[in-house]
Design an enzyme around this catalytic site. Structure first.
Site, PDB file in Angstrom:
ATOM      1  CE1 TYR A   1     -18.931  -9.559  -5.481  1.00 24.24           C
ATOM      2  CE2 TYR A   1     -17.737 -11.063  -4.214  1.00 24.24           C
ATOM      3  CZ  TYR A   1     -18.602 -10.785  -4.972  1.00 24.24           C
ATOM      4  OH  TYR A   1     -19.335 -11.782  -5.768  1.00 24.24           O
ATOM      5  CB  SER A   2     -16.319  -9.055   2.129  1.00 27.71           C
ATOM      6  OG  SER A   2     -15.428  -9.784   1.436  1.00 27.71           O
ATOM      7  CB  ALA A   3     -19.339  -4.561   3.127  1.00 34.10           C
TER       8      ALA A   3
END
Length: 242
Positions: free
Chosen positions: A153-155
């Site tokens: 998700y962060s990526a």
């Protein structure tokens, strides 16, 4: 000229609140959903009750061909959008060593791939019609700071920030602004299963944000007053930095 705004993932949460907020400020709304057409139609009725034009498009933002086909047809039938809010997204949290290939692929294909898939059929018509429009993409505090259990998700959300900054440079001379909003912990159904009390301890304001507080920023960035703001990432997070 009537200003119509496409908002992906607008049957619930931040997307729905943004749709209602923009409708109350006179924009015609193009709602979008993937699976829950009933909730999208319920939102449609709420908007139409405000005396604003609205319609619903149903497609999967991770399906490039489906995006192209439906968006090109909608633009042909109803004209180009003044604004686009890229709000739809998914999360499939897991610690990285245990993360499944499918959990990585689906999140990247939806959240980051969706940025390309939705905007690609729209940007050239905006340029051709000389629309000095607005593009707003939802990133996340996780895209700025990272978060445990959310490498995928962060990526994807960090990728959106890079895409926004680059696209803003390409479209600035056309008068089209491109910005990102990075919400923190917002009280929606996506956060209802989180350990709320523990997260609140990390937030300087000691509460979750409300979807309307993000929607009000969407409304401002969509306005004429925001015509000199582009390539920016604006956080709505109560001071939270993970």
């Amino acid at each position: 000229m009537e200003k119509q705004v496409l908002i992906t993932g607008s049957s619930r949460g931040i997307g729905k609140e943004s749709a209602l907020y923009l409708a109350k400020n006179g924009y015609d709304i193009v709602l979008h959903c993937n699976t829950n057409i009933q909730k999208a139609n319920d939102t449609l009725k709420e908007i139409e009750a405000l005396g604003v034009k609205a319609r619903v498009l149903q497609f999967n933002i991770s399906n490039r061909e489906e995006c192209r086909r439906i968006l090109e047809k909608d633009i042909e039938d109803n004209g180009i959008y003044y604004g686009v809010v890229l709000n739809a997204g998914i999360a499939k949290d897991n610690v990285f060593p245990a993360m499944e290939d499918d959990e990585w692929d689906k999140v990247l294909d939806t959240n980051l791939g969706g940025f390309y898939n939705v905007l690609k059929p729209i940007v050239m018509p905006m340029i051709q019609k000389r629309i000095k429009g607005r593009i707003i993409a939802m990133s996340s505090v996780s895209g700025l700071c990272g978060n445990r259990g959310q490498v995928n998700y962060s990526a994807s959300k960090a990728g959106i920030i890079g895409a926004v900054k680059a696209l803003s440079l390409e479209l600035a001379k056309r008068g089209i602004t491109v910005n990102a909003i990075a919400p923190g912990a917002i009280d929606t159904d996506m956060t209802e299963d989180l350990p709320v009390d523990e997260i609140k301890k990390m937030i300087p304001m000691k509460r979750f944000g409300q979807a309307k507080e993000v929607a009000s920023l969407v409304n401002y960035l969509m306005s004429e007053d925001a015509s000199y703001i582009t390539g920016q990432v604006i956080s709505v997070n109560g001071g939270l930095y993970l």
